[in-house]
Design an enzyme around this catalytic site. Structure first.
Site, PDB file in Angstrom:
ATOM      1  N   HIS A 329       0.900  -0.921 -15.938  1.00  0.00           N
ATOM      2  CA  HIS A 329       0.767  -0.344 -14.562  1.00  0.00           C
ATOM      3  C   HIS A 329       0.573   1.334 -14.705  1.00  0.00           C
ATOM      4  O   HIS A 329       1.166   2.216 -15.530  1.00  0.00           O
ATOM      5  CB  HIS A 329       1.932  -0.541 -13.775  1.00  0.00           C
ATOM      6  CG  HIS A 329       1.542  -0.006 -12.167  1.00  0.00           C
ATOM      7  ND1 HIS A 329       1.070  -0.969 -11.369  1.00  0.00           N
ATOM      8  CD2 HIS A 329       1.729   1.004 -11.467  1.00  0.00           C
ATOM      9  CE1 HIS A 329       0.834  -0.466 -10.047  1.00  0.00           C
ATOM     10  NE2 HIS A 329       1.122   0.887 -10.227  1.00  0.00           N
ATOM     11  N   ALA A 330      -0.583   1.769 -14.356  1.00  0.00           N
ATOM     12  CA  ALA A 330      -1.219   3.094 -14.552  1.00  0.00           C
ATOM     13  C   ALA A 330      -0.166   4.305 -13.897  1.00  0.00           C
ATOM     14  O   ALA A 330       0.333   3.914 -12.761  1.00  0.00           O
ATOM     15  CB  ALA A 330      -2.600   3.237 -13.991  1.00  0.00           C
ATOM     16  N   HIS A 359      -7.110   9.373  -9.310  1.00  0.00           N
ATOM     17  CA  HIS A 359      -5.885   9.148  -8.501  1.00  0.00           C
ATOM     18  C   HIS A 359      -4.776   9.706  -9.463  1.00  0.00           C
ATOM     19  O   HIS A 359      -4.028  10.536  -9.144  1.00  0.00           O
ATOM     20  CB  HIS A 359      -5.600   7.774  -8.021  1.00  0.00           C
ATOM     21  CG  HIS A 359      -4.201   7.642  -7.641  1.00  0.00           C
ATOM     22  ND1 HIS A 359      -4.184   7.617  -6.164  1.00  0.00           N
ATOM     23  CD2 HIS A 359      -2.811   7.438  -8.144  1.00  0.00           C
ATOM     24  CE1 HIS A 359      -2.631   7.677  -6.130  1.00  0.00           C
ATOM     25  NE2 HIS A 359      -2.247   7.392  -6.978  1.00  0.00           N
ATOM     26  N   GLU A 360      -4.619   9.044 -10.797  1.00  0.00           N
ATOM     27  CA  GLU A 360      -3.777   9.423 -11.829  1.00  0.00           C
ATOM     28  C   GLU A 360      -4.171  11.000 -12.067  1.00  0.00           C
ATOM     29  O   GLU A 360      -3.141  11.666 -12.187  1.00  0.00           O
ATOM     30  CB  GLU A 360      -3.793   8.727 -12.878  1.00  0.00           C
ATOM     31  CG  GLU A 360      -3.393   7.178 -12.762  1.00  0.00           C
ATOM     32  CD  GLU A 360      -2.357   6.815 -11.854  1.00  0.00           C
ATOM     33  OE1 GLU A 360      -2.211   6.063 -11.310  1.00  0.00           O
ATOM     34  OE2 GLU A 360      -1.314   7.648 -12.189  1.00  0.00           O
ATOM     35  N   HIS A 363      -2.543  13.687  -9.685  1.00  0.00           N
ATOM     36  CA  HIS A 363      -1.282  13.709  -9.906  1.00  0.00           C
ATOM     37  C   HIS A 363      -0.825  14.988 -10.985  1.00  0.00           C
ATOM     38  O   HIS A 363      -0.363  15.877 -10.813  1.00  0.00           O
ATOM     39  CB  HIS A 363      -0.496  12.664 -10.476  1.00  0.00           C
ATOM     40  CG  HIS A 363      -0.148  11.560  -9.361  1.00  0.00           C
ATOM     41  ND1 HIS A 363       0.632  11.847  -8.029  1.00  0.00           N
ATOM     42  CD2 HIS A 363      -0.338  10.064  -9.286  1.00  0.00           C
ATOM     43  CE1 HIS A 363       0.425  10.805  -7.495  1.00  0.00           C
ATOM     44  NE2 HIS A 363       0.042   9.702  -8.232  1.00  0.00           N
ATOM     45  N   GLU A 387       0.309  11.730  -3.879  1.00  0.00           N
ATOM     46  CA  GLU A 387      -0.655  10.414  -3.797  1.00  0.00           C
ATOM     47  C   GLU A 387      -2.160  10.808  -3.180  1.00  0.00           C
ATOM     48  O   GLU A 387      -3.294   9.981  -3.627  1.00  0.00           O
ATOM     49  CB  GLU A 387      -0.099   9.375  -3.020  1.00  0.00           C
ATOM     50  CG  GLU A 387       1.123   8.984  -3.543  1.00  0.00           C
ATOM     51  CD  GLU A 387       1.295   8.539  -4.966  1.00  0.00           C
ATOM     52  OE1 GLU A 387       2.372   8.732  -5.431  1.00  0.00           O
ATOM     53  OE2 GLU A 387       0.266   8.419  -5.807  1.00  0.00           O
ATOM     54  N   HIS A 491       5.850  -1.787  -7.347  1.00  0.00           N
ATOM     55  CA  HIS A 491       6.858  -0.870  -6.844  1.00  0.00           C
ATOM     56  C   HIS A 491       8.182  -1.397  -6.640  1.00  0.00           C
ATOM     57  O   HIS A 491       9.061  -0.650  -6.357  1.00  0.00           O
ATOM     58  CB  HIS A 491       6.123  -0.177  -5.758  1.00  0.00           C
ATOM     59  CG  HIS A 491       4.830   0.512  -6.148  1.00  0.00           C
ATOM     60  ND1 HIS A 491       3.860  -0.206  -6.799  1.00  0.00           N
ATOM     61  CD2 HIS A 491       4.373   1.755  -6.257  1.00  0.00           C
ATOM     62  CE1 HIS A 491       2.814   0.744  -7.029  1.00  0.00           C
ATOM     63  NE2 HIS A 491       3.560   2.151  -6.785  1.00  0.00           N
ATOM     64  N   TYR A 501       2.035   5.989  -0.050  1.00  0.00           N
ATOM     65  CA  TYR A 501       0.486   5.472  -0.062  1.00  0.00           C
ATOM     66  C   TYR A 501      -0.275   5.354   1.403  1.00  0.00           C
ATOM     67  O   TYR A 501      -1.086   5.585   1.642  1.00  0.00           O
ATOM     68  CB  TYR A 501       0.349   4.206  -0.932  1.00  0.00           C
ATOM     69  CG  TYR A 501       0.844   4.511  -2.266  1.00  0.00           C
ATOM     70  CD1 TYR A 501       2.157   3.800  -2.771  1.00  0.00           C
ATOM     71  CD2 TYR A 501       0.344   5.106  -3.279  1.00  0.00           C
ATOM     72  CE1 TYR A 501       2.864   4.035  -3.980  1.00  0.00           C
ATOM     73  CE2 TYR A 501       0.774   5.213  -4.549  1.00  0.00           C
ATOM     74  CZ  TYR A 501       1.969   4.774  -4.987  1.00  0.00           C
ATOM     75  OH  TYR A 501       2.704   4.789  -6.296  1.00  0.00           O
TER      76      TYR A 501
HETATM   77  C1  LIG Z   1      -1.789   2.958  -9.955  1.00  0.00           C
HETATM   78  C2  LIG Z   1      -0.862   3.703  -9.385  1.00  0.00           C
HETATM   79  N1  LIG Z   1       0.219   3.922 -10.310  1.00  0.00           N
HETATM   80  C3  LIG Z   1       1.499   4.781  -9.466  1.00  0.00           C
HETATM   81  C4  LIG Z   1       0.817   6.038  -8.780  1.00  0.00           C
HETATM   82  O1  LIG Z   1      -0.029   6.884  -9.440  1.00  0.00           O
HETATM   83  O2  LIG Z   1       1.320   6.658  -7.953  1.00  0.00           O
HETATM   84  C5  LIG Z   1       2.440   5.115 -10.540  1.00  0.00           C
HETATM   85  C6  LIG Z   1       3.657   4.089 -10.456  1.00  0.00           C
HETATM   86  C7  LIG Z   1       4.480   4.478  -9.606  1.00  0.00           C
HETATM   87  C8  LIG Z   1       4.532   6.086  -9.497  1.00  0.00           C
HETATM   88  N2  LIG Z   1       3.193   6.256 -10.252  1.00  0.00           N
HETATM   89  C9  LIG Z   1       3.100   7.594 -10.838  1.00  0.00           C
HETATM   90  O3  LIG Z   1       2.097   7.901 -11.544  1.00  0.00           O
HETATM   91  C10 LIG Z   1       3.848   8.583 -10.466  1.00  0.00           C
HETATM   92  N3  LIG Z   1       4.464   9.312 -11.616  1.00  0.00           N
HETATM   93  C11 LIG Z   1       3.098   9.871 -10.082  1.00  0.00           C
HETATM   94  C12 LIG Z   1       3.916  10.914  -9.724  1.00  0.00           C
HETATM   95  O4  LIG Z   1       4.580  10.768  -8.665  1.00  0.00           O
HETATM   96  O5  LIG Z   1       3.581  12.153 -10.196  1.00  0.00           O
HETATM   97  C13 LIG Z   1      -0.414   3.188  -7.978  1.00  0.00           C
HETATM   98  O6  LIG Z   1       0.681   2.340  -8.141  1.00  0.00           O
HETATM   99  N4  LIG Z   1      -1.054   3.205  -7.108  1.00  0.00           N
HETATM  100  C14 LIG Z   1      -2.388   4.013  -6.723  1.00  0.00           C
HETATM  101  C15 LIG Z   1      -2.702   3.312  -5.347  1.00  0.00           C
HETATM  102  C16 LIG Z   1      -1.765   2.661  -4.592  1.00  0.00           C
HETATM  103  C17 LIG Z   1      -0.602   2.051  -5.601  1.00  0.00           C
HETATM  104  C18 LIG Z   1      -0.831   0.641  -6.037  1.00  0.00           C
HETATM  105  O7  LIG Z   1      -1.434   0.386  -7.179  1.00  0.00           O
HETATM  106  O8  LIG Z   1      -0.280  -0.074  -5.283  1.00  0.00           O
HETATM  107 ZN   LIG Z   2      -0.201   7.995  -7.352  1.00  0.00          ZN
END
Ligand SMILES: C[C@H](N[C@H](C(=O)O)[C@@H]1CCCN1C(=O)[C@@H](N)CC(=O)O)C(=O)N1CCC[C@H]1C(=O)O
Ligand SMILES: [Zn+2]
Length: 601
Positions: A329-330, A359-360, A363, A387, A491, A501
């Site tokens: 998971h990215a 998106h990434e 961040h 986000e 999540h 989100y």
């Molecule tokens: C693909 C994206 N992965 C998250 C994100 O990038 O938010 C990851 C996993 C959870 C938090 N996270 C982080 O990278 C944090 N460290 C960022 C930060 O707080 O700096 C994701 O989960 N997304 C994107 C669109 C909707 C949602 C989904 O795919 O449902």
């Molecule tokens: Zn994010």
């Protein structure tokens, strides 16, 4: 810890005390760095050795923040009465510890449960539909690809059911234990439960009501889109539909039905006109994951924003390795030392993944912009802001105009006509509008669990109750309390708050509108410059306006940051509604023509 105390006071330049060697920022940053390195090592190579190291370092940093908290609150019991609002704000960030407030043995249990659930999610394999004996399919890239491309209803149902049965069900009991310890931690932070702790991050007594109001405002538009999609899917999968008005969840091109852009080819409003799915062109042009990251970085720097640092390109993991298990998971990582920032993504060459790269990278850009804030202010103004950064820029990147600019759409293709804009807006709505109810219910569901409204005997029933009420979807196969379908979404086992989100989907259009005005790309009074065609590419003015707000980190309440970026303090739906208004009219007319009644029982 005494020196810490002195430097806490000193770091906040209360004149009275001597300078001390230790600097709170440095100590906390150092511990955070060590813990991040261990976390990264585990996430990029899941094994017992790395797990042990990660858990031990995560306990260390929890101990440190607890020590600081205990010393600060005993030395300054009346910190809430201090005159200086900035000092009070800093003390507040120190006193909200989250899970670190737990006693050591409870913290260890909490961290172990969370690790077990995320490991299970990240390593779950399922059997293929076509080749029964092949049982090594991963969510990424295998199942995501099938959900995106397959039009075989039985294969979709098989993949959906296998994934939900195998990833969610087995973690149900673990999740129940996790909820109990998580609530203990929330109470130690003076919150009634974890849901209340999460909402505190938005610093607004009315936030829950504000979110509900935003949803009510956009719900009619969602229902128009839902009705159109339902009609078009019924043409393809007729026998799957009944008169309950619901769409079976496995037919929407996405494992969680959270974004429906993959079914666009089944329902293109004007099939002879351009679409923004440029996956084919990316493959033809030999795009690699690295090229995708470079394209994104170039967009950010074209606005005058900060280039990804050297460590980023050296240390990031941007493709799934084939010799070990990883958390695919990215995610974006800030290693707290102002130098080391990375992305971990099992990138595939697709349009969807190009958006995720932005998106990434959004961040990381935010992390870079606030890296010189005091340690406790190196956060988003609220979680939704973090986000929204990458997504805001992606709203420009994904326009037909920009895709032409970077050679992913052929120059000869007409893009300024009404029909192309409807195709474009419909594709965007399948992503952004479809997401709204999912973004909302994923935390509404957990608020109800954390505040005790729902206990584990109802975990799955409640999930499908909300999924039906908000999204108008139903499961493709029989579900029971032996399942835990919420646990099939990253999540939930990873315990990441999700309302961020939903908030991002709203505010990113506010940011976009403001930056488009700044870039001279949008004028509310000029119908030749509609908001949805705006591309802020290369606008230094837009970049510096965004940077001015984001560099503030969490040093001020988010309405002040919202004002710096957009000129207004409120979070509101006017921008997203303006962006999609041509499509809302088109969908309403199309549904009337088809005799498709929006809504469901
Ligand atoms: C693909 C994206 N992965 C998250 C994100 O990038 O938010 C990851 C996993 C959870 C938090 N996270 C982080 O990278 C944090 N460290 C960022 C930060 O707080 O700096 C994701 O989960 N997304 C994107 C669109 C909707 C949602 C989904 O795919 O449902
Ligand atoms: Zn994010």
């Amino acid at each position: 810890v005494a020196p810490l105390l002195i430097c806490i006071i000193d770091a906040w330049n209360l004149p009275s005390l001597r300078y001390s060697a230790l600097n709170l920022d440095q100590l906390s940053s150092q511990k955070c760095y060590e813990s991040s390195v261990a976390e990264w090592a585990y996430a990029t190579d899941i094994n017992d050795e790395n797990e042990k190291t990660k858990l031990s370092l995560s306990l260390d940093i929890a101990k440190l923040s607890k020590e600081i908290w205990q010393n600060v609150t005993t030395t300054f019991p009346l910190w809430r009465e201090f005159k200086d609002p900035d000092l009070v704000r800093k003390f507040k960030t120190i006193t909200i510890l989250g899970s670190a407030a737990l006693p050591d043995d409870q913290y260890k249990k909490y961290a172990q449960l969370e690790t077990d659930m995320t490991k299970h999610y990240s390593t779950t394999k399922v059997c293929s539909f076509k080749y029964k004996e092949t049982c090594n399919l991963s969510l990424e890239p295998d199942l995501i690809k099938i959900m995106r491309e397959s039009r075989d209803e039985e294969e979709l149902r098989h993949v959906w059911t296998e994934w939900h049965d195998k990833s969610g069900g087995p973690t149900k009991q673990t999740y129940k234990q996790f909820v109990e310890i998580s609530n203990q931690a929330a109470k130690l932070n003076n919150f009634k439960d974890t849901g209340a702790l999460w909402l505190d991050g938005y610093e607004s007594e009315t936030f829950k009501d504000d979110v509900e109001e935003l949803w009510q405002t956009l719900k009619p538009f969602y229902q128009q889109m839902h009705a159109y999609v339902r009609a078009k899917l019924r043409n393809v999968y007729g026998d799957q539909f009944s008169d309950d008005g619901l769409i079976p969840a496995h037919l929407l091109g996405n494992m969680w039905a959270q974004a429906w852009d993959n079914v666009f080819p089944l329902m293109t409003p004007y099939p002879t006109k351009a679409s923004i799915d440029v996956t084919e062109q990316m493959i033809q042009q030999g795009y690699t994951p690295l090229k995708m990251f470079q394209v994104s970085d170039e967009f950010f720097t074209s606005l005058g924003l900060i280039p990804m640092p050297e460590e980023f390109w050296k240390e990031s993991l941007i493709e799934k390795p084939d010799d070990r298990e990883v958390v695919c998971h990215a995610s974006a990582w800030d290693f707290c030392n102002k130098k080391d920032f990375r992305i971990k993504q099992c990138t595939r060459v697709t349009t969807t993944d190009l958006i995720t790269v932005h998106h990434e990278m959004g961040h990381i850009q935010y992390d870079l912009l606030y890296k010189d804030q005091p340690y406790f202010y190196r956060q988003g103004a609220n979680p939704g802001f973090h986000e929204a950064v990458g997504d805001t820029l992606a709203l420009s990147v994904i326009t037909p105009k920009h895709l032409k600019e970077i050679g992913l759409l052929d120059k000869s293709i007409p893009i300024d006509d009404y029909e192309t804009s409807i195709n474009f807006l419909f594709s965007m709505a399948l992503d952004k509008i479809a997401f709204l109810p999912f973004g909302y219910l994923t935390d509404k569901y957990r608020w109800d669990i954390y505040d005790g409204t729902v206990d584990e005997s109802q975990y799955n029933t409640h999930w499908w109750k909300l999924r039906k009420e908000y999204q108008g979807i139903k499961p493709p196969s029989e579900r029971s309390e032996a399942n835990f379908d919420a646990g099939a979404k990253f999540h939930v086992p990873a315990n990441v708050e999700y309302l961020r989100y939903f908030v991002s989907t709203i505010i990113q259009f506010q940011f976009h509108r403001s930056l488009c005005i700044e870039a001279g790309q949008y004028d509310p009074l000029d119908s030749n410059k509609p908001l949805h065609n705006c591309d802020i590419y290369r606008s230094k003015a837009a970049g510096s306006k965004l940077a001015a707000g984001l560099s503030m980190g969490s040093s001020k309440p988010w309405p002040e940051v919202m004002k710096v970026i957009t000129g207004q303090e409120k979070m509101d739906a006017s921008a997203i509604r303006e962006y999609f208004s041509p499509l809302e009219k088109w969908l309403t007319a199309a549904n009337e023509k088809m005799g498709e009644i929006p809504g469901w029982k």
